[in-house]
Design an enzyme around this catalytic site. Structure first.
Site, mmCIF file in Angstrom:
data_model
loop_
_atom_site.group_PDB
_atom_site.id
_atom_site.type_symbol
_atom_site.label_atom_id
_atom_site.label_comp_id
_atom_site.label_asym_id
_atom_site.label_seq_id
_atom_site.Cartn_x
_atom_site.Cartn_y
_atom_site.Cartn_z
ATOM 1 N N SER A 12 0.831 -1.207 0.000
ATOM 2 C CA SER A 12 0.000 0.000 0.000
ATOM 3 C C SER A 12 0.867 1.259 0.000
ATOM 4 O O SER A 12 1.642 1.507 0.924
ATOM 5 C CB SER A 12 -0.914 0.005 1.234
ATOM 6 N N MET A 41 -8.722 8.954 0.121
ATOM 7 C CA MET A 41 -9.511 9.398 1.285
ATOM 8 C C MET A 41 -9.940 10.846 1.084
ATOM 9 O O MET A 41 -9.120 11.684 0.712
ATOM 10 C CB MET A 41 -8.673 9.303 2.553
ATOM 11 N N HIS A 70 -8.573 1.918 -3.839
ATOM 12 C CA HIS A 70 -9.540 1.754 -2.751
ATOM 13 C C HIS A 70 -10.125 3.127 -2.417
ATOM 14 O O HIS A 70 -9.429 3.976 -1.868
ATOM 15 C CB HIS A 70 -8.782 1.139 -1.547
ATOM 16 N N MET A 72 -12.100 5.409 -0.289
ATOM 17 C CA MET A 72 -12.728 5.688 1.009
ATOM 18 C C MET A 72 -13.300 7.096 0.911
ATOM 19 O O MET A 72 -12.768 8.053 1.491
ATOM 20 C CB MET A 72 -11.679 5.568 2.125
ATOM 21 N N MET A 141 -12.229 -4.880 5.580
ATOM 22 C CA MET A 141 -11.287 -3.989 6.278
ATOM 23 C C MET A 141 -10.957 -4.589 7.639
ATOM 24 O O MET A 141 -11.865 -4.914 8.409
ATOM 25 C CB MET A 141 -11.908 -2.601 6.479
HETATM 26 C C1 DX5 Z 1 -6.352 2.107 5.847
HETATM 27 C C2 DX5 Z 1 -5.972 1.790 4.424
HETATM 28 C C3 DX5 Z 1 -4.906 0.770 4.267
HETATM 29 C C4 DX5 Z 1 -3.561 1.137 4.813
HETATM 30 C C5 DX5 Z 1 -2.991 -0.088 5.454
HETATM 31 O O1 DX5 Z 1 -7.447 2.956 5.872
HETATM 32 O O2 DX5 Z 1 -7.090 1.326 3.702
HETATM 33 O O3 DX5 Z 1 -4.752 0.353 2.912
HETATM 34 O O4 DX5 Z 1 -2.663 1.590 3.823
HETATM 35 O O5 DX5 Z 1 -1.883 0.279 6.146
HETATM 36 P P1 DX5 Z 1 -1.145 -0.644 7.194
HETATM 37 O O6 DX5 Z 1 -0.693 -1.863 6.432
HETATM 38 O O7 DX5 Z 1 -0.037 0.216 7.638
HETATM 39 O O8 DX5 Z 1 -2.130 -0.994 8.268
HETATM 40 ZN ZN ZN Z 2 -6.836 0.369 1.532
#
Ligand code: DX5
Ligand code: ZN
Length: 220
Positions: A12, A41, A70, A72, A141
């Site tokens: 990510s 986001m 993704h 959000m 999630m």
């Molecule tokens: C959180 C994101 C994740 C994030 C995960 O809202 O959707 O994709 O990048 O990060 P780690 O692996 O650091 O928990």
């Molecule tokens: Zn994500």
């Protein structure tokens, strides 16, 4: 493209060094990452702002890797065409966002892009049931969306991975089951044991002293 029986590691970008994004995308690929996961986001659906389609387009120019975007955001129906234009290979939207979910999913597919549907830890799995035959990927999630570096929520989320797997088998479907949040060498085994095959990992991969070793450990 791998199928839902194969493990896919998706580093990510949220945890990468954004000032060096081309190098970071290459580093993830060289380390053995299969996809790149991009977290969008909007400061409304979640209490954080990351980046939009222009940044996804910039990442697209640096790599030929599969871009797993993704969203959000509150209005994925309004914004998904811009992310397709930016070069997304998959777009995942949240079932909790403010949109007609079936229509958003079919719009993404009609545009020739894979589509995923995500649920947050507080949302019951039943909210996903009407859409299971309309998706390429189901994202459970494993943290509350919004930030990287949070702890994996085992008890709240693993039953949903099991439900996703049971429904997939019962209905004869083939969507990927993805987990996202708090995935490291240890929690990846828990997620895999319950039925997940796509492992999103930010902090544990980009901060690893040896990223190729970390990816390999996550794959085995
Ligand atoms: C959180 C994101 C994740 C994030 C995960 O809202 O959707 O994709 O990048 O990060 P780690 O692996 O650091 O928990
Ligand atoms: Zn994500």
């Amino acid at each position: 493209m791998k199928d839902c029986t194969q493990r896919i590691i998706a580093p990510s970008i949220l945890a990468a060094d954004w000032s060096q994004v081309a190098n970071e995308a290459q580093r993830a690929k060289d380390a053995g990452g299969d996809w790149l996961h991009l977290d969008v986001m909007d400061g409304h659906f979640v209490d954080n702002i990351s980046f939009g389609p222009t940044y996804v387009e910039a990442v697209r120019r640096t790599t030929d890797q599969y871009l797993d975007v993704h969203l959000m955001i509150t209005r994925p129906d309004h914004f998904f065409p811009r992310f397709i234009k930016a070069g997304a290979d998959n777009i995942t939207v949240h079932v909790e966002s403010d949109h007609d979910v079936a229509s958003t999913l079919s719009g993404i597919r009609k545009a020739g892009c894979h589509c995923g549907l995500a649920l947050s830890p507080d949302t019951p799995f039943e909210h996903m049931l009407p859409y299971l035959d309309q998706i390429d990927l189901l994202l459970v999630m494993t943290v509350r969306p919004g930030y990287g570096g949070q702890a994996f929520m085992d008890k709240e989320t693993m039953p949903k991975v099991e439900q996703a797997l049971a429904q997939r088998e019962q209905l004869g479907l083939s969507y990927h089951i993805e987990v996202d949040g708090g995935i490291d060498i240890k929690t990846v085994q828990t997620a895999a044991r319950h039925g997940a095959n796509v492992m999103v990992a930010g902090t544990s991969l980009f901060s690893a002293p040896d990223m190729p070793a970390a990816v390999t450990a996550m794959r085995d």
